[in-house]
Motif scaffolding. Structure first.
Motif, PDB file in Angstrom:
ATOM      1  N   ILE B  84     -10.441  23.589  46.464  1.00  0.00           N
ATOM      2  CA  ILE B  84     -10.974  22.245  46.210  1.00  0.00           C
ATOM      3  C   ILE B  84     -11.691  21.726  47.447  1.00  0.00           C
ATOM      4  O   ILE B  84     -12.785  21.154  47.365  1.00  0.00           O
ATOM      5  CB  ILE B  84      -9.845  21.283  45.776  1.00  0.00           C
ATOM      6  N   GLY B  85     -11.065  21.950  48.599  1.00  0.00           N
ATOM      7  CA  GLY B  85     -11.730  21.563  49.845  1.00  0.00           C
ATOM      8  C   GLY B  85     -13.047  22.292  50.014  1.00  0.00           C
ATOM      9  O   GLY B  85     -14.058  21.699  50.411  1.00  0.00           O
ATOM     10  N   LEU B  88     -15.744  20.785  47.841  1.00  0.00           N
ATOM     11  CA  LEU B  88     -16.336  19.563  48.388  1.00  0.00           C
ATOM     12  C   LEU B  88     -17.277  19.886  49.543  1.00  0.00           C
ATOM     13  O   LEU B  88     -18.377  19.328  49.634  1.00  0.00           O
ATOM     14  CB  LEU B  88     -15.227  18.605  48.841  1.00  0.00           C
ATOM     15  N   ASP B  89     -16.866  20.811  50.395  1.00  0.00           N
ATOM     16  CA  ASP B  89     -17.744  21.215  51.494  1.00  0.00           C
ATOM     17  C   ASP B  89     -19.001  21.904  50.960  1.00  0.00           C
ATOM     18  O   ASP B  89     -20.116  21.647  51.422  1.00  0.00           O
ATOM     19  CB  ASP B  89     -17.000  22.164  52.444  1.00  0.00           C
ATOM     20  N   LEU B 176     -17.792  11.554  48.662  1.00  0.00           N
ATOM     21  CA  LEU B 176     -17.029  12.785  48.890  1.00  0.00           C
ATOM     22  C   LEU B 176     -15.731  12.483  49.649  1.00  0.00           C
ATOM     23  O   LEU B 176     -14.685  13.080  49.365  1.00  0.00           O
ATOM     24  CB  LEU B 176     -17.875  13.794  49.660  1.00  0.00           C
ATOM     25  N   ASP B 177     -15.797  11.560  50.585  1.00  0.00           N
ATOM     26  CA  ASP B 177     -14.581  11.176  51.317  1.00  0.00           C
ATOM     27  C   ASP B 177     -13.524  10.631  50.349  1.00  0.00           C
ATOM     28  O   ASP B 177     -12.347  10.983  50.444  1.00  0.00           O
ATOM     29  CB  ASP B 177     -14.911  10.118  52.378  1.00  0.00           C
ATOM     30  N   ARG B 178     -13.969   9.789  49.440  1.00  0.00           N
ATOM     31  CA  ARG B 178     -13.021   9.248  48.458  1.00  0.00           C
ATOM     32  C   ARG B 178     -12.432  10.362  47.611  1.00  0.00           C
ATOM     33  O   ARG B 178     -11.234  10.368  47.314  1.00  0.00           O
ATOM     34  CB  ARG B 178     -13.720   8.228  47.556  1.00  0.00           C
ATOM     35  N   LEU B 179     -13.275  11.319  47.239  1.00  0.00           N
ATOM     36  CA  LEU B 179     -12.781  12.420  46.408  1.00  0.00           C
ATOM     37  C   LEU B 179     -11.754  13.249  47.166  1.00  0.00           C
ATOM     38  O   LEU B 179     -10.781  13.729  46.584  1.00  0.00           O
ATOM     39  CB  LEU B 179     -13.942  13.305  45.955  1.00  0.00           C
ATOM     40  N   ARG B 180     -11.995  13.431  48.438  1.00  0.00           N
ATOM     41  CA  ARG B 180     -11.056  14.216  49.240  1.00  0.00           C
ATOM     42  C   ARG B 180      -9.650  13.612  49.146  1.00  0.00           C
ATOM     43  O   ARG B 180      -8.650  14.333  49.057  1.00  0.00           O
ATOM     44  CB  ARG B 180     -11.511  14.249  50.707  1.00  0.00           C
ATOM     45  N   ILE B 181      -9.599  12.298  49.144  1.00  0.00           N
ATOM     46  CA  ILE B 181      -8.301  11.629  49.017  1.00  0.00           C
ATOM     47  C   ILE B 181      -7.792  11.716  47.584  1.00  0.00           C
ATOM     48  O   ILE B 181      -6.641  12.049  47.330  1.00  0.00           O
ATOM     49  CB  ILE B 181      -8.431  10.144  49.433  1.00  0.00           C
ATOM     50  N   ALA B 184      -6.322  15.004  46.424  1.00  0.00           N
ATOM     51  CA  ALA B 184      -5.260  15.591  47.248  1.00  0.00           C
ATOM     52  C   ALA B 184      -4.109  16.045  46.362  1.00  0.00           C
ATOM     53  O   ALA B 184      -3.815  15.430  45.337  1.00  0.00           O
ATOM     54  CB  ALA B 184      -4.765  14.565  48.260  1.00  0.00           C
TER      55      ALA B 184
END
Lengths: 191, 191
Positions: B84-85, B88-89, B176-181, B184
């Motif tokens: 998943i990480g 996003l990257d 993308l930052d919001r999605l990273r959270i 999780a």
DNA sequence: ACGATATTGTACCAATCAGTACAATCTGCG
DNA sequence: CGCAGATTGTACTGATTGGTACAATATCGT
């Protein structure tokens, strides 16, 4: 004279649907005359600037509607929670539950964006800003309000894209459901 | 022969950028010859079906890239959190941090969607499905995994629209930052 | 009813559209 | 070298593009 402006507004509405369906470059004068029932003579009488002016009029019309029906309540309604709920309902109705796409979003993705940059940017900036104000009035700290607002506006646009891509309006409905939860006031006594 | 397929693939890549920038209807043969450096003769030799076949080849190329670089790890990587990480990257890089839009999304909004319905739908369905699998493997219940996946895919599309509309790549970065959270894992020991 | 003005249908324009035809050239193989 | 087949530049097609010109018509205040 009154008839004139009413007819022009009707024409603008129909033009909007045509541009929505075919995009700016995909909308030909032939499609426009067929879809509006207006001949080239009338068209260029109403819009001497041609396609460009027609698209500008459509964008102004859309922006006017949103400003009145969505943005203003968001900023001014004494009950911001209700205004946010009304936004979600209004948006659901406006976009026909996911069956209708956002013309401003379509323009934003095309190369026409440059030509109508101010209008396109204004529409989304206003929307995000107005929603942010309402969220802040609901008790969210300013920075999270801004973040939530941007997230909501972007989710609506993305939901329209995805719903049309997979040809399933439920995608849009579910996205709005999520927003209803996500935008809920932080405390009940906010209004 | 090897040179041939390499040249064809190069052409497909360039075609992709042209379609991305101008949309399907906005992409003229003149733009294509200018942008690829290939004359009409070569073009119709590589793609006898014309614009239609070119667009199909581009969609296949994009789908192939995503299938390999994004969807497959999501489904198969023993470490779903890492996958998943990596998604996003990978997405951040692929869309140039918000400076590049999604051609499939552009096509989805246009009337060309009907012509390439299967490909467009397949791309997004596969993405959502693969991400849902990864999320489920992270410990999310299946229904919330599906909901989260749909929300994430849609947020990425919406972020691209909004970032381009307001001409600010940061919008995409923040999404993308919001999605990273939001994506999780529900428990730390999932991998 | 009348003249002034607004509106509109139609013919037309040069430019561009996607696509075709084909002769010229290039490439790989013996 | 020489030949077969692949590749490509160029000229061309008929259709369509956005836009203009303008005469015919409709609408208006008086």
């Amino acid at each position: 004279m009154a008839r004139l402006i009413r007819e022009r507004r009707d024409a603008v509405r129909r033009l909007g649907e045509i541009f929505r369906r075919h995009g700016y470059e995909g909308t030909s004068l032939a499609l426009i005359t067929a879809g509006t029932g207006l001949g080239k003579g009338s068209l260029y009488n109403f819009f001497p600037g041609g396609k460009d002016e027609m698209a500008a009029a459509v964008l102004d019309d859309i922006d006017g509607w949103f400003a009145e029906a969505i943005f203003r309540p968001l900023r001014r309604d004494p009950d911001p929670v209700a205004a946010i709920g009304a936004m979600l309902d209004g948006v659901a109705a406006y976009f026909d539950g996911g069956g209708r796409i956002c013309l401003v979003g379509v323009f934003a993705l095309g190369e026409v964006r440059d030509r109508f940059a101010a209008r396109v940017q204004g529409y989304f900036a206003e929307w995000t800003s107005a929603l942010s104000v309402a969220l802040a009035r609901c008790g969210h700290p300013p920075d999270v309000a801004a973040d939530l607002a941007e997230d909501a506006v972007l989710a609506i646009q993305g939901a329209l894209v995805l719903a049309r891509a997979v040809d399933d309006r439920m995608v849009f409905g579910r996205a709005l459901d999520r927003l209803r939860i996500r935008l809920a006031p932080v405390n009940a006594d906010c209004a």
